[in-house]
Write an enzyme that holds these catalytic residues in place. Structure first.
Site, PDB file in Angstrom:
ATOM      1  CB  SER A 204      -0.964  -0.057   1.178  1.00 35.02           C
ATOM      2  OG  SER A 204      -2.061   0.784   0.956  1.00 35.02           O
ATOM      3  CG  ASP A 230      -4.392  -5.187  -3.020  1.00 37.04           C
ATOM      4  OD1 ASP A 230      -4.618  -5.604  -4.176  1.00 37.04           O
ATOM      5  OD2 ASP A 230      -5.290  -4.856  -2.241  1.00 37.04           O
ATOM      6  CG  HIS A 360      -5.534  -3.542   1.074  1.00 34.42           C
ATOM      7  ND1 HIS A 360      -4.952  -3.194  -0.129  1.00 34.42           N
ATOM      8  CD2 HIS A 360      -5.016  -2.680   1.993  1.00 34.42           C
ATOM      9  CE1 HIS A 360      -4.133  -2.164   0.050  1.00 34.42           C
ATOM     10  NE2 HIS A 360      -4.160  -1.833   1.334  1.00 34.42           N
TER      11      HIS A 360
END
Length: 402
Positions: A204, A230, A360
């Site tokens: 992220s 992700d 995620h």
């Protein structure tokens, strides 16, 4: 329920060796049983205390729905919520102090590479800590026993000591410089003659940081490649519009560390209980002055980092495709690809792997599968494994015809 009905239900649900009594009890009481020691990896996690790069789930994903049906039944009988210490996964912790920024003392966990093994440098997402990579790091070493793992806590996170409030600088430029400093300081503290071969791994926000560092080229020939977990520019920026709403759904604090671990698992934030027991404690600190009934509060005030959110991700796709080195993108769904990355993937500019069973937080939901992907990525980019053809001049000296 008759015996015949029980037999039929067992055959349909694949429960030949498990009694249905507990399922009936749950249906009657409406209570969710305990979660398993190894929580199922077949469902989504929303965010590990919520990286700001989180792709906000749609309502149909039922982010906060309690487990149902077979999933609910498989929640662990006799599962413990006790935290797992970092010493289970790393050989040491490092404290790295900068002369240029004396207010900051960086914290990291390290397992050193062996011989000429690679060093996987891990950068977490917003609100998380380096321990989000603890389990996946141990899995990497199962496949690459010579590999080292350096999992850092960026400023404002984990056990890194840094200014709070308006003095906390979480701009991408600062975080990128911090990561480079921590890599170089680790080399000095460990008395390595040279940097080992490095694979940058970022989840992220961390994906944006490692991409920025790779693009700057500061690591030179030491950098083999970088992996982003992700996050892509388009969907990340879109998700920021809903981030404050998402943050408002989180509890402000917890009565105990065990309660925090339990919430993360039951809310489907971290679906792997082993990982949750390792990573969640580092996200909280004891603060009796706010609410004595829930003294364990979040270490990172994510809402206060809003001024930096857009700057983290703008231009990410272009930098990801343009930086030198091998490129790997791990996603939880192809819907996260934006146009630029879709074109780049079709042109073969990077490796892409999708884990539709994960949420995620891929590295926490599916640590073994993530580790296999990272280990394979290293092998594909390992220059020491290349066998070059002999030089013509050497062949002539040996009297061979060319």
């Amino acid at each position: 329920m008759s015996d015949l009905q029980r037999t039929w239900a067992r055959s349909k649900l694949g429960l030949a060796h498990e009694p249905l009594g507990e399922l009936e009890e749950e249906q009657e009481t409406g209570q969710v049983p305990e979660l398993p020691e190894h929580a199922d990896d077949d469902s989504s996690s929303a965010s590990s205390v919520s990286s700001t790069g989180t792709i906000i789930p749609t309502p149909s994903q039922k982010l906060f729905a309690r487990p149902e049906g077979l999933t609910a039944r498989r929640v662990a009988r006799g599962r413990t919520l006790e935290q797992i210490p970092w010493t289970t996964y790393f050989e040491r912790e490092l404290l790295l102090k900068s002369n240029d920024d004396p207010e900051v003392t960086f914290h990291a966990h390290l397992t050193s590479p062996v011989d000429k093994g690679p060093l996987f440098v891990m950068h977490h997402g917003a609100g998380s800590s380096g321990l989000t990579f603890a389990v996946v790091g141990s899995e990497i070493r199962k496949h690459l026993p010579s590999a080292g793992i350096l999992a850092i806590d960026c400023r404002g996170h984990g056990s890194t000591v840094s200014p709070e409030g308006t003095a906390l600088d979480l701009s991408l430029e600062t975080l990128s410089a911090d990561l480079y400093f921590m890599i170089q300081s680790t080399k000095e503290q460990m008395s390595w003659k040279d940097l080992p071969s490095i694979v940058l791994v970022g989840h992220s926000l961390g994906g944006a940081v490692v991409t920025d560092l790779a693009k700057k080229g500061k690591l030179g020939a030491s950098l083999l490649g970088y992996a982003v977990l992700d996050v892509v520019e388009g969907s990340a920026i879109d998700a920021l519009q809903s981030m404050q709403t998402y943050l408002s759904t989180r509890p402000g604090g917890f009565a105990t560390i065990q309660a925090a671990i339990d919430w993360h698992i039951r809310s489907r934030t971290v679906r792997n209980s082993i990982s949750a027991r390792t990573s969640v404690p580092a996200l909280l600190r004891l603060d009796d002055g706010v609410d004595s009934s829930r003294p364990w509060r979040w270490r990172t005030n994510l809402a206060a980092t809003q001024p930096f959110w857009e700057g983290w991700f703008v231009g990410l796709s272009k930098k990801f495709l343009g930086a030198k080195g091998g490129k790997l993108l791990l996603l939880a769904g192809t819907d996260r690809l934006d146009t630029e990355l879709t074109i780049g993937q079709m042109q073969g500019k990077y490796a892409l792997q999708v884990f539709p069973e994960a949420g995620h937080f891929i590295q926490e939901d599916m640590p073994e599968q993530t580790a296999i992907s990272l280990a394979d990525f290293y092998r594909r980019n390992d220059r020491s494994a290349l066998v070059l053809p002999p030089k013509v001049s050497d062949l002539l000296k040996q009297g061979k015809k060319v």
